[in-house]
Design an enzyme around this catalytic site. Structure first.
Site, PDB file in Angstrom:
ATOM      1  N   ASP A 244       0.706  -1.253   0.002  1.00 49.77           N
ATOM      2  CA  ASP A 244       0.121  -0.086   0.057  1.00 49.77           C
ATOM      3  C   ASP A 244       0.950   1.053  -0.048  1.00 49.77           C
ATOM      4  O   ASP A 244       1.862   1.341   0.727  1.00 49.77           O
ATOM      5  CB  ASP A 244      -0.863   0.115   1.155  1.00 49.77           C
ATOM      6  CG  ASP A 244      -1.848   1.248   1.316  1.00 49.77           C
ATOM      7  OD1 ASP A 244      -2.584   1.300   0.549  1.00 49.77           O
ATOM      8  OD2 ASP A 244      -1.481   2.285   2.111  1.00 49.77           O
ATOM      9  N   GLU A 281       1.863  -0.084  -4.858  1.00 49.00           N
ATOM     10  CA  GLU A 281       1.025   0.972  -5.039  1.00 49.00           C
ATOM     11  C   GLU A 281       1.532   2.320  -5.013  1.00 49.00           C
ATOM     12  O   GLU A 281       2.055   2.606  -3.985  1.00 49.00           O
ATOM     13  CB  GLU A 281      -0.470   1.275  -4.142  1.00 49.00           C
ATOM     14  CG  GLU A 281      -1.388   2.429  -4.507  1.00 49.00           C
ATOM     15  CD  GLU A 281      -2.333   2.948  -3.373  1.00 49.00           C
ATOM     16  OE1 GLU A 281      -3.166   3.371  -3.628  1.00 49.00           O
ATOM     17  OE2 GLU A 281      -1.900   2.422  -2.224  1.00 49.00           O
ATOM     18  N   GLN A 376     -11.055   3.909  -5.922  1.00 49.63           N
ATOM     19  CA  GLN A 376     -11.805   4.636  -6.822  1.00 49.63           C
ATOM     20  C   GLN A 376     -13.326   4.498  -6.691  1.00 49.63           C
ATOM     21  O   GLN A 376     -13.833   5.477  -7.146  1.00 49.63           O
ATOM     22  CB  GLN A 376     -11.245   4.065  -8.340  1.00 49.63           C
ATOM     23  CG  GLN A 376      -9.920   4.294  -8.453  1.00 49.63           C
ATOM     24  CD  GLN A 376      -9.292   5.671  -8.140  1.00 49.63           C
ATOM     25  OE1 GLN A 376      -9.922   6.690  -8.258  1.00 49.63           O
ATOM     26  NE2 GLN A 376      -8.091   5.939  -8.011  1.00 49.63           N
TER      27      GLN A 376
END
Length: 570
Positions: A244, A281, A376
């Site tokens: 992450d 990410e 998202q």
């Protein structure tokens, strides 16, 4: 059994076990140990430092009573694996499916998720990517405020539950990627501060205090995170990790934590005899992230590619607020499909500066792209998903693109349930302020913030998938479309080819249509509401999202809001 803990600044350390405290002996490097022969699997214990505590073990393998309770001894060897024939799965050519255990089913457990694996097998995905499973305060959370990073959320089924899930996935031919968070820890239930210099002393990101990766005492801190990663891959048979927000890792060392982790995971892959993937990410658009270590990169197998998402989203939704402002023209989608990213050193209006670098030489499989993911969708105030009409077009482009495609749970049938942000802080102040904090985080994104209270249980329950929707015609039809697209991708090598130099894109300057060539295959999209002729010469139609579709001398005739895949003209 020997208990061990790192507490370099403590003068005395005791292990609180069997309703009594036992003194621990100081060793090298700030490590303390105590032999408790009668302790074993299931024994509850905590640590007391200089008379303060007791605290859970920073490397606790199990927290049976949650993050504020005692740790429990957990013996990995007691679990009997049934995946002996599993040889792993490579990310190249794969389709990934992201899910959240707590909302994937109504029950919200690993056991319940196993029951849905036949659905994923029929969909033909290659990996499931599981959102974080570390213990969190309360009974519901996305997982990104985890503490006790070596343990598994008991609400989902604990460590044995995770192993059973991985075991079942492997027997079904599906690999497992686990989402892990190393850039911060949750604000509640985090007891690392008394044990040592785990934190850098400044806010590393909006989410919390930076982890100490390069200051005094950071050798053991880095080891804490690297051994955590190794645990998942070795002891839980996980096939890859999604890391992450690595841009929030503050590390000025000559060898970055990610590079060190890459080396360790490569060595482990050799030892276990199966491929292991690391997916970052990253908000940096830096190609060094996915370049090999011997080429001067950080050695990540792949990274999430937000630019592709943004370009696809704008093309099928027409939205232009916030960071979407740079992606409203089809030229940006064409650039993403042929070069991997849009921001490759040019101007980013959302950031107010230039951003990124070209990804020349990076194959598409190293970029994980999606039409939807937890961020998202869930970072929208109402957690709303794309409508079915948009999903048909977006999925058609995504699943015929050179990237590693990723789907978000329920997307394949156009789930009508939202995916909202939810949490369950035990601390009253955190619980009451969570909604306001969330609104401040997305200030400037262009949303009228009217999100439901993340602390209310109804917010969580509304986010659970409704599997009965699949029985409805409109949802079943979309599911068949996704299945057909994935089957075609796996059947035709041109569609899984990760090389960008074989991708050619033409588009209408007015934004009505786009044509993507993938070798001898032609993907045509009519974004408009009205039927139209696309000026391209093709042969037989292989797959279409709507009927009728025809190819003639003047070009391809497509109904409005339709995508079709053709062979090239003979």
């Amino acid at each position: 059994m020997i208990f061990e803990v790192w507490a370099p600044n403590a003068a005395t350390v005791e292990v609180d076990v069997f309703d009594g405290r036992r003194a621990m002996s100081a060793g090298e490097g700030g490590w303390w140990s105590a032999d408790v022969p009668e302790a074993g699997h299931g024994t509850l214990y905590r640590y007391v430092l200089d008379g303060e505590g007791p605290y859970p073990d920073p490397r606790s393998r199990r927290q049976p009573d949650g993050v504020f309770g005692p740790s429990a001894v957990y013996d990995h060897a007691r679990y009997t694996w049934a995946d002996h024939e599993w040889t792993g799965r490579d990310l190249r050519g794969a389709v990934v499916y992201e899910l959240h255990i707590g909302t994937f089913t109504q029950t919200g457990t690993f056991e319940a998720a196993i029951e849905k694996l036949p659905h994923l097998v029929e969909l033909s995905v290659d990996f499931v990517e599981v959102m974080p499973v570390a213990p969190v305060p309360g009974g519901r959370n996305w997982g990104y405020d985890g503490v006790d990073l070596y343990a598994v959320n008991e609400t989902y089924g604990g460590p044995d539950g995770l192993k059973s899930f991985v075991d079942a996935c492997h027997r079904a031919g599906i690999g497992v990627i686990l989402d892990v968070v190393y850039n911060h820890l949750g604000p509640s239930g985090n007891f690392l501060h008394p044990f040592g210099p785990y934190f850098a002393g400044f806010e590393g990101s909006y989410w919390g205090e930076a982890v100490n990766l390069d200051g005094p005492g950071s050798n053991e801190v880095r080891r804490y995170f690297i051994e955590n990663a190794v645990q998942w891959l070795r002891d839980y048979h996980i096939d890859g990790l999604r890391l992450d927000a690595v841009h929030a890792l503050h590390d000025r060392r000559a060898t970055h934590l990610l590079a060190e982790l890459s080396d360790q995971v490569d060595a482990l892959s050799c030892a276990v005899g199966r491929p292991l993937s690391l997916i970052a990410e990253s908000d940096l658009n830096d190609p060094r992230m996915v370049r090999s270590r011997d080429a001067g990169g950080l050695g990540m197998t792949a990274q999430w590619d937000d630019d592709v998402h943004h370009a696809l989203h704008c093309a099928v939704s027409g939205e232009s607020h916030g960071y979407y402002a740079d992606f409203t023209n089809l030229s940006t989608l064409a650039k993403a499909l042929t070069g991997g990213v849009v921001h490759d050193g040019g101007w980013s209006s959302f950031r107010g500066r230039t951003h990124g670098a070209p990804f020349a030489g990076v194959p598409g499989h190293r970029l994980v792209a999606c039409l939807q993911n937890h961020d998202q969708i869930g970072n929208r105030p109402l957690g709303d998903r794309l409508p079915v009409s948009a999903l048909k077009l977006g999925a058609g482009l995504l699943l015929t693109s050179p990237f590693t495609p990723m789907l978000f749970m329920g997307e394949e049938w156009g789930a009508g349930t939202p995916f909202l942000f939810f949490s369950d802080h035990v601390d009253a102040q955190l619980r009451e302020s969570e909604g306001g904090r969330r609104e401040r985080e997305f200030d400037g994104f262009g949303y009228a913030w009217d999100a439901p209270d993340p602390s209310r249980v109804e917010t969580f329950l509304r986010s659970k998938l409704d599997w009965d929707e699949v029985k409805q015609e409109v949802h079943w039809s979309l599911l068949c479309w996704y299945r057909d697209l994935i089957a075609l991708r796996k059947a035709l090598p041109e569609l899984s080819d990760p090389r960008f130099d074989g991708v050619r894109v033409e588009f209408d300057p007015l934004g009505k249509w786009l044509v993507m060539w993938r070798g001898s295959l032609c993907v045509t999209v009519n974004f408009g509401e009205d039927s139209g002729i696309l000026p391209v010469s093709v042969g037989a139609v292989l797959l279409a999202s709507d009927e009728p579709v025809a190819a003639g001398e003047e070009g391809v005739w497509l109904p409005g809001q339709t995508l079709a895949i053709f062979r090239s003209a003979p």
